[in-house]
Design an enzyme around this catalytic site. Structure first.
Site, PDB file in Angstrom:
ATOM      1  N   GLY A  73       7.981   1.006   1.468  1.00 50.77           N
ATOM      2  CA  GLY A  73       6.894  -0.105   1.689  1.00 50.77           C
ATOM      3  C   GLY A  73       5.655   0.434   2.517  1.00 50.77           C
ATOM      4  N   SER A 128       9.987   6.431  -1.493  1.00 52.08           N
ATOM      5  CA  SER A 128       8.854   6.373  -0.782  1.00 52.08           C
ATOM      6  C   SER A 128       8.888   6.402   0.565  1.00 52.08           C
ATOM      7  CB  SER A 128       8.015   4.754  -1.358  1.00 52.08           C
ATOM      8  OG  SER A 128       6.813   5.027  -1.110  1.00 52.08           O
TER       9      SER A 128
END
Length: 498
Positions: free
Chosen positions: A95, A176
């Site tokens: 995120g 990520s």
């Protein structure tokens, strides 16, 4: 129905049992004052009901009712009937270091089909987890999010046996920003012996920030809040005001600095004492099997954002700075000349520069140091937005990672709906999940004949698509041009140094 109470180092907890799975949600692993290190939560004696997701970290869109100390919690899924200690998947969400939470990842399906114990965690985000204020009078405020993740890992290592997990068989996994966290966490000396495998999806190319840059971000945030002379007052700034200041600073940083990065793990010399990639390269983690993955069209999502993400400009700027304008134009011309009919050559170049090539370099470093490593790329387009319209862009593999076949799951924090999967989705997701669970269980994602271990001679790259297949990473005109430009740049540096 409620589960039988399970003891932890803080007190007993009860979860909920359904369909052969026991789920414990919102289990506190730590608490923390703003800009202070995490400490164990206050102990309790009566069974604590952990049947609903706990508070997640304050983040844009979720600030007015945020409970800062309570966000340090985790979720556990385990088969209800366990006859032996099971391997553990410890997942850190992504995120961009500013959004997300463990509630977006329901591990029930993976737990049942492993069988395995699945753990997802929350950690402090944005300025609360990454603003480096230890040089500004707040001595503990450095790499707080990394310290949170370690506190969660420490808690899992100490307690997971009571939930049916094997504390000596923990796989660190992240996607990520979470992949950057995992790579950094794996290199901490205090984490040694608390995990045995690493699984990282779409780790950004630069997954560590310099202390000087982080200090510059902190200085600008303090200036924006008019707190340069009283930095300690930032501990009481209302969250909306703090996050608004950070957003303004972020826009300036994107235009004025080489990296354009605001947050991430920081090479601060204390919590993170060494560049993580150097630790992998010197063989310190050679006994840790490593699976590195990315998505084929990583950058499409960021190109299509409004405005386009700052990493677009900064990645082009970095390539131009490394190879010169002439080198950039040669690369772009090469990508245009070799583009697939459905491929944006500019996006493909940036995806290689920011995502694929750095992950391949990490694979080479680990392999050269004697470590076992597997490299993959996700080429399948899930029939779920945003992938249905954008292709296998950033997060496409993650959607299949957590699917409850035959359905994609809802992502409540990101406000993304799930839905039924197409036959191709089920086929690719089943292969991906099987490989993941085999890696968590055995330390390798497939039999050697189907997916060879990465080596420096052949450099096999597994492609998750229809069909699953292996291609050589180091072939093709694009790869040869990158190699030529890199060699020329290295020669130039040596001439300048000598």
């Amino acid at each position: 129905m409620l589960t039988k109470a399970v003891s932890t180092t803080s007190g007993p907890v009860t979860g909920v049992g359904q369909n052969g799975i026991s789920a414990f949600k919102g289990v506190p692993y730590a608490t923390a004052r703003r800009f202070a290190k995490a400490v164990p939560p206050k102990a309790w004696t009566e069974p604590r009901q952990c049947t609903d997701y706990g508070a997640y970290a304050p983040q844009p869109g979720h600030l007015d009712h945020a409970d800062e100390p309570a966000c340090l919690n985790l979720n556990i899924w385990a088969p209800a009937a366990i006859d032996r200690p099971l391997p553990v998947l410890f997942f850190i969400h992504g995120g961009a270091f500013v959004t997300g939470g463990g509630a977006d990842y329901d591990g029930g399906f993976l737990a049942k089909h492993g069988p395995a114990v699945i753990v997802t965690i929350n950690y402090r985000l944005g300025p609360l987890g990454f603003l480096q204020l230890h040089r500004h009078g707040l001595g503990e405020a450095n790499n707080l999010a990394i310290s949170d993740a370690f506190a969660a890992l420490d808690w899992v290592h100490a307690n997971i046996a009571n939930f049916g997990g094997d504390p000596n068989a923990i796989t660190l996994s992240g996607q990520s920003a979470g992949a950057s966290m995992v790579i950094a966490l794996a290199t901490l000396p205090q984490a040694k012996g608390k995990f045995i495998r690493v699984h990282a999806l779409s780790a950004p190319g630069r997954n560590i920030m310099s202390a000087d840059h982080a200090d510059e971000v902190a200085r600008r945030v303090l200036d924006e809040l008019e707190l340069a002379r009283d930095p300690a007052a930032i501990t009481t700034v209302p969250l909306p005001k703090l996050f608004a200041a950070v957003e303004r600073v972020g826009r300036m940083i994107a235009d004025e600095t080489d990296t354009g990065t605001v947050f991430g793990p920081v090479l601060d010399g204390t919590v993170i004492a060494r560049e993580p990639r150097d630790v992998f390269a010197d063989g310190s983690l050679r006994d840790i099997p490593l699976w590195l993955g990315s998505c084929r069209d990583e950058m499409v999502m960021f190109l299509k954002s409004t405005p386009p993400a700052a990493m677009i400009r900064t990645t082009e700027r970095q390539v131009r700075a490394t190879f010169g304008d002439a080198g950039w134009e040669r690369l772009l011309s090469c990508y245009r000349g070799t583009a697939r009919p459905d491929e944006d050559p500019y996006e493909a170049l940036l995806s290689d520069a920011f995502w694929h090539r750095p992950m391949a370099d990490l694979a080479r470093s680990h392999a050269a140091a004697g470590g076992a490593v597997w490299l993959s790329r996700f080429d399948h387009r899930p029939t779920l937005e945003p992938f249905l319209s954008q292709g296998p862009t950033h997060g496409a593999d993650n959607a299949c990672f957590w699917a409850h076949l035959p359905d994609f799951i809802d992502r409540p924090i990101l406000k993304r709906k799930g839905g039924p999967m197409a036959p191709a989705d089920i086929d690719v997701a089943a292969r991906f999940q099987t490989s993941l669970l085999r890696f968590v269980t055995s330390g390798r994602p497939d039999v050697a004949e189907a997916w060879p271990q990465f080596d420096l001679a052949r450099e096999p790259l597994a492609i998750f698509g229809q069909p699953f297949h292996i291609v050589p990473l180091n072939e093709g005109v694009r790869s040869r041009l990158w190699t030529e430009l890199s060699a020329s740049n290295n020669d130039k540096k040596m001439r300048e140094a000598g």
